[in-house]
Design an enzyme around this catalytic site. Structure first.
Site, PDB file in Angstrom:
ATOM      1  N   ARG A  67       1.323   6.057  16.610  1.00 57.36           N
ATOM      2  CA  ARG A  67       1.402   7.410  16.053  1.00 57.36           C
ATOM      3  C   ARG A  67       0.669   8.408  16.937  1.00 57.36           C
ATOM      4  O   ARG A  67      -0.123   8.015  17.800  1.00 57.36           O
ATOM      5  CB  ARG A  67       0.829   7.452  14.632  1.00 57.36           C
ATOM      6  N   TYR A  83     -10.538  -4.553   4.923  1.00 58.48           N
ATOM      7  CA  TYR A  83     -10.184  -3.160   5.110  1.00 58.48           C
ATOM      8  C   TYR A  83     -10.619  -2.423   3.854  1.00 58.48           C
ATOM      9  O   TYR A  83     -10.180  -2.749   2.751  1.00 58.48           O
ATOM     10  CB  TYR A  83      -8.672  -2.974   5.337  1.00 58.48           C
ATOM     11  N   ARG A 101      -7.995  -6.180  15.006  1.00 55.63           N
ATOM     12  CA  ARG A 101      -7.205  -5.301  15.856  1.00 55.63           C
ATOM     13  C   ARG A 101      -8.105  -4.145  16.256  1.00 55.63           C
ATOM     14  O   ARG A 101      -8.921  -3.670  15.452  1.00 55.63           O
ATOM     15  CB  ARG A 101      -5.989  -4.735  15.099  1.00 55.63           C
ATOM     16  N   GLU A 143      -2.113   6.882  19.622  1.00 51.51           N
ATOM     17  CA  GLU A 143      -2.867   5.725  19.121  1.00 51.51           C
ATOM     18  C   GLU A 143      -2.145   4.417  19.466  1.00 51.51           C
ATOM     19  O   GLU A 143      -0.983   4.240  19.109  1.00 51.51           O
ATOM     20  CB  GLU A 143      -2.994   5.891  17.597  1.00 51.51           C
ATOM     21  N   ARG A 171       9.719   6.239  -3.163  1.00 51.24           N
ATOM     22  CA  ARG A 171       9.917   7.201  -4.251  1.00 51.24           C
ATOM     23  C   ARG A 171      11.357   7.710  -4.292  1.00 51.24           C
ATOM     24  O   ARG A 171      11.942   7.994  -3.246  1.00 51.24           O
ATOM     25  CB  ARG A 171       8.986   8.402  -4.073  1.00 51.24           C
ATOM     26  N   ARG A 189       0.831  -1.213   0.000  1.00 46.73           N
ATOM     27  CA  ARG A 189       0.000   0.000   0.000  1.00 46.73           C
ATOM     28  C   ARG A 189       0.864   1.261   0.000  1.00 46.73           C
ATOM     29  O   ARG A 189       0.413   2.325  -0.358  1.00 46.73           O
ATOM     30  CB  ARG A 189      -0.891   0.041   1.260  1.00 46.73           C
ATOM     31  N   ASP A 240     -11.061   1.441   2.127  1.00 41.99           N
ATOM     32  CA  ASP A 240     -10.980   2.893   2.187  1.00 41.99           C
ATOM     33  C   ASP A 240     -12.361   3.471   1.887  1.00 41.99           C
ATOM     34  O   ASP A 240     -13.220   2.798   1.304  1.00 41.99           O
ATOM     35  CB  ASP A 240      -9.957   3.406   1.157  1.00 41.99           C
TER      36      ASP A 240
HETATM   37  P1  FAD Z   1     -18.578   1.696   9.584  1.00 41.81           P
HETATM   38  O1  FAD Z   1     -18.142   3.109   9.416  1.00 41.81           O
HETATM   39  O2  FAD Z   1     -17.867   0.864  10.564  1.00 41.81           O
HETATM   40  O3  FAD Z   1     -20.128   1.713   9.936  1.00 41.81           O
HETATM   41  C1  FAD Z   1     -20.807   0.570  10.432  1.00 41.81           C
HETATM   42  C2  FAD Z   1     -21.859   1.046  11.403  1.00 41.81           C
HETATM   43  O4  FAD Z   1     -22.657  -0.087  11.780  1.00 41.81           O
HETATM   44  C3  FAD Z   1     -21.295   1.611  12.704  1.00 41.81           C
HETATM   45  O5  FAD Z   1     -21.777   2.917  12.925  1.00 41.81           O
HETATM   46  C4  FAD Z   1     -21.781   0.643  13.785  1.00 41.81           C
HETATM   47  O6  FAD Z   1     -22.126   1.312  14.993  1.00 41.81           O
HETATM   48  C5  FAD Z   1     -23.011   0.047  13.134  1.00 41.81           C
HETATM   49  N1  FAD Z   1     -23.365  -1.287  13.645  1.00 41.81           N
HETATM   50  C6  FAD Z   1     -22.560  -2.363  13.704  1.00 41.81           C
HETATM   51  N2  FAD Z   1     -23.225  -3.427  14.201  1.00 41.81           N
HETATM   52  C7  FAD Z   1     -24.491  -2.998  14.444  1.00 41.81           C
HETATM   53  C8  FAD Z   1     -25.653  -3.632  14.967  1.00 41.81           C
HETATM   54  N3  FAD Z   1     -25.663  -4.930  15.306  1.00 41.81           N
HETATM   55  N4  FAD Z   1     -26.785  -2.900  15.104  1.00 41.81           N
HETATM   56  C9  FAD Z   1     -26.803  -1.576  14.741  1.00 41.81           C
HETATM   57  N5  FAD Z   1     -25.729  -0.932  14.245  1.00 41.81           N
HETATM   58  C10 FAD Z   1     -24.587  -1.628  14.095  1.00 41.81           C
HETATM   59  N6  FAD Z   1     -10.525   5.347   4.745  1.00 41.81           N
HETATM   60  C11 FAD Z   1     -10.021   6.300   3.917  1.00 41.81           C
HETATM   61  O7  FAD Z   1     -10.453   6.389   2.767  1.00 41.81           O
HETATM   62  N7  FAD Z   1      -9.050   7.175   4.355  1.00 41.81           N
HETATM   63  C12 FAD Z   1      -8.534   7.120   5.600  1.00 41.81           C
HETATM   64  O8  FAD Z   1      -7.658   7.909   5.951  1.00 41.81           O
HETATM   65  C13 FAD Z   1      -9.048   6.124   6.489  1.00 41.81           C
HETATM   66  N8  FAD Z   1      -8.563   6.025   7.742  1.00 41.81           N
HETATM   67  C14 FAD Z   1      -9.005   5.017   8.552  1.00 41.81           C
HETATM   68  C15 FAD Z   1      -8.446   4.926   9.811  1.00 41.81           C
HETATM   69  C16 FAD Z   1      -8.834   3.892  10.650  1.00 41.81           C
HETATM   70  C17 FAD Z   1      -8.237   3.800  12.021  1.00 41.81           C
HETATM   71  C18 FAD Z   1      -9.785   2.927  10.196  1.00 41.81           C
HETATM   72  C19 FAD Z   1     -10.152   1.763  11.059  1.00 41.81           C
HETATM   73  C20 FAD Z   1     -10.377   3.059   8.952  1.00 41.81           C
HETATM   74  C21 FAD Z   1      -9.988   4.103   8.112  1.00 41.81           C
HETATM   75  N9  FAD Z   1     -10.561   4.280   6.851  1.00 41.81           N
HETATM   76  C22 FAD Z   1     -10.064   5.245   6.009  1.00 41.81           C
HETATM   77  C23 FAD Z   1     -11.673   3.405   6.388  1.00 41.81           C
HETATM   78  C24 FAD Z   1     -13.083   3.953   6.736  1.00 41.81           C
HETATM   79  O9  FAD Z   1     -13.206   4.061   8.135  1.00 41.81           O
HETATM   80  C25 FAD Z   1     -14.133   2.994   6.148  1.00 41.81           C
HETATM   81  O10 FAD Z   1     -14.035   3.022   4.746  1.00 41.81           O
HETATM   82  C26 FAD Z   1     -15.567   3.327   6.514  1.00 41.81           C
HETATM   83  O11 FAD Z   1     -15.746   3.537   7.888  1.00 41.81           O
HETATM   84  C27 FAD Z   1     -16.483   2.170   6.101  1.00 41.81           C
HETATM   85  O12 FAD Z   1     -17.832   2.492   6.346  1.00 41.81           O
HETATM   86  P2  FAD Z   1     -18.891   1.374   6.710  1.00 41.81           P
HETATM   87  O13 FAD Z   1     -20.218   2.036   6.694  1.00 41.81           O
HETATM   88  O14 FAD Z   1     -18.695   0.180   5.872  1.00 41.81           O
HETATM   89  O15 FAD Z   1     -18.509   0.923   8.196  1.00 41.81           O
HETATM   90  N1  UDP Z   2       3.704   0.945   8.254  1.00 45.25           N
HETATM   91  C1  UDP Z   2       4.900   0.942   8.950  1.00 45.25           C
HETATM   92  N2  UDP Z   2       5.424   2.127   9.342  1.00 45.25           N
HETATM   93  C2  UDP Z   2       4.840   3.318   9.106  1.00 45.25           C
HETATM   94  C3  UDP Z   2       3.615   3.317   8.405  1.00 45.25           C
HETATM   95  C4  UDP Z   2       3.081   2.110   7.988  1.00 45.25           C
HETATM   96  O1  UDP Z   2       5.450  -0.117   9.216  1.00 45.25           O
HETATM   97  O2  UDP Z   2       5.361   4.364   9.518  1.00 45.25           O
HETATM   98  C5  UDP Z   2       3.149  -0.358   7.837  1.00 45.25           C
HETATM   99  C6  UDP Z   2       2.075  -0.880   8.823  1.00 45.25           C
HETATM  100  O3  UDP Z   2       2.213  -2.286   8.925  1.00 45.25           O
HETATM  101  C7  UDP Z   2       0.788  -0.512   8.122  1.00 45.25           C
HETATM  102  C8  UDP Z   2       1.170  -0.682   6.647  1.00 45.25           C
HETATM  103  O4  UDP Z   2       2.537  -0.257   6.579  1.00 45.25           O
HETATM  104  O5  UDP Z   2      -0.287  -1.360   8.491  1.00 45.25           O
HETATM  105  C9  UDP Z   2       0.335   0.109   5.681  1.00 45.25           C
HETATM  106  O6  UDP Z   2       0.422   1.490   5.985  1.00 45.25           O
HETATM  107  P1  UDP Z   2      -0.849   2.417   5.998  1.00 45.25           P
HETATM  108  O7  UDP Z   2      -0.422   3.809   6.270  1.00 45.25           O
HETATM  109  O8  UDP Z   2      -1.646   2.133   4.778  1.00 45.25           O
HETATM  110  O9  UDP Z   2      -1.552   1.878   7.317  1.00 45.25           O
HETATM  111  P2  UDP Z   2      -3.050   1.887   7.818  1.00 45.25           P
HETATM  112  O10 UDP Z   2      -3.826   2.876   6.988  1.00 45.25           O
HETATM  113  O11 UDP Z   2      -3.443   0.470   7.646  1.00 45.25           O
HETATM  114  O12 UDP Z   2      -2.918   2.305   9.254  1.00 45.25           O
END
Ligand code: FAD
Ligand code: UDP
Length: 390
Positions: A286, A355, A256, A307, A184, A180, A357
């Protein structure tokens, strides 16, 4: 969020995150009566943003979210609900007592090795003196790192961070996780390489609120799905955890989870939005400083999150699906159960145990809603998945 008499059937959507909102809006506009339930007290799912009352900073409550995509339809779609401000994700990392630029770029390489190489020289140096080119087809995270950046950069930036993030050795993880991130040989420090990148001016929750503000949609918060709720509905779209739908009867899919340790600061704590910590003895992965996600705003006070990552227990929020061999085998069994069920389609990051986005989530939600309407028109069974989870 309004309701009105719908001309088509009634649809129940579990989850008021992006998946539920996009599907709900599409179906409501198509004439279905849509009820969306969410167990939380807010909409937006994990993209939820909230303005902190004391500092005025827009906080990404479940961790930092940066919107980036190559999908023009999805980019146009989000821009119809909210203004996206220009934003480039520039990540820094602290390791060996210094701050470096990520993803690994020419600046990182020159600083790390104390050199002043030009692009070609750096490429040659990494390929000939650092990378382990005996690894022809990297399978694991560690092999991928050794093959493309070599031992020294791997140990400084990836090994410790990944052990903290995933709770296992990088030799146990697939190469795809590291793929991912680009390497560069120029000074481009944009973390993403997509054509479109930005931040919603008023946060993601406002954007999702506008998606849900549509005749035919009713949202019920603080409402956890139970099987009886589906009675009277023509179809259920389930964005909750796939194993949860089946009461975890085959066991739990591993995730996780993240713990965010919030702290406030007067002024600018770290000068950037995301500072990673590459070494294993720093317990967090981070620190995010949320006001830097909105560089067009001015705030004196600051809100930061440290975090920490760990294995999810049943009561924790599931964040990252683990998807190793053991989990994939269990996933296949749940997929079989799901395929045998009727009247339900599993969507989103939890429903498909992947996972995703945000842009991919929206793309899949749009395709799912369209696929559902088409299946209804043809009178064929609506599949349990429009995108195969395995
Ligand atoms: P969710 O947002 O998880 O929504 C599911 C909903 O279902 C929740 O509100 C939950 O409460 C509800 N639910 C679950 N079970 C039940 C139940 N039994 N009854 C009623 N309600 C329920 N994407 C990016 O493009 N850029 C980013 O920088 C980025 N950063 C991220 C960082 C982190 C730490 C994480 C974990 C994800 C990140 N993502 C990012 C991904 C992004 O969060 C997801 O694409 C998005 O949340 C997916 O939406 P969803 O509706 O599928 O799931
Ligand atoms: N990663 C790392 N060091 C960093 C940033 C990322 O080792 O400083 C690794 C880590 O295992 C992570 C993966 O690269 O899960 C992908 O990075 P990304 O930023 O996409 O992580 P995520 O969005 O899953 O937190």
């Amino acid at each position: 969020m309004t309701t009105s008499a719908a001309s088509k059937g009634k649809i129940l959507i579990v989850g008021a995150g992006l998946s539920g909102a996009v599907i709900g809006r599409h179906l409501a506009q198509d004439g279905y009566g849509v009820t969306i339930v969410d167990s939380r007290d807010h909409i937006g799912g994990n993209c939820h943003t909230e303005r902190d009352a004391e500092s005025g900073v827009m906080v990404h409550v479940y961790g930092p979210h940066i919107f980036h995509t190559d999908d023009e339809e999805v980019w146009d779609y989000v821009n119809t609900f909210e203004t996206f401000m220009p934003y480039k994700n520039r990540v820094k990392t602290t390791s060996k007592g210094q701050v470096f630029s990520l993803p690994v770029n020419l600046h990182t390489i020159n600083q790390f090795f104390d050199k002043t190489m030009r692009p070609d020289e750096a490429r040659q140096f990494i390929t000939e003196e650092q990378a382990d080119t005996s690894i022809e087809d990297p399978q694991t995270f560690e092999e991928q790192a050794m093959r493309f950046v070599g031992k020294e950069l791997y140990e400084a930036f990836f090994k410790g961070y990944t052990m903290k993030q995933w709770g296992c050795h990088p030799s146990e993880l697939p190469a795809s996780i590291l793929k991912r991130l680009p390497v560069r040989f120029n000074y481009d420090d944009n973390y993403f390489f997509h054509k479109f990148q930005g931040m919603p001016q008023n946060g993601y929750t406002v954007m999702i609120e506008r998606m849900l503000d549509c005749s035919g949609i009713e949202v019920r918060l603080n409402t956890t799905f139970s099987a009886e709720m589906a009675e009277g509905y023509e179809h259920v779209f389930y964005a909750g955890p796939l194993d949860g739908y089946f009461d975890y009867k085959l066991g739990r899919l591993g995730y996780r989870t993240l713990d965010f340790e919030r702290f406030n600061y007067e002024g600018d704590y770290q000068g950037c939005a995301v500072m990673n910590y590459g070494e294993v003895d720093v317990p967090y992965t981070r620190i995010t400083e949320h006001k830097h996600f909105a560089p067009w705003e001015n705030h004196e006070k600051s809100v930061c999150y440290r975090e920490f990552s760990r294995a999810a227990e049943p009561a924790d929020i599931p964040y990252y699906p683990i998807r190793q061999v053991k989990e994939k085998a269990l996933l296949s069994e749940y997929v079989e159960l799901a395929n045998a069920a009727s009247g339900v389609t599993f969507v989103g990051r939890l429903g498909t145990y992947r996972y995703l986005d945000m842009d991919v989530t929206i793309r899949e939600a749009l395709d799912t809603a369209r696929g559902f309407v088409e299946a209804q028109q043809k009178g064929v069974k609506v599949p349990a998945f429009f995108v195969a989870p395995v």
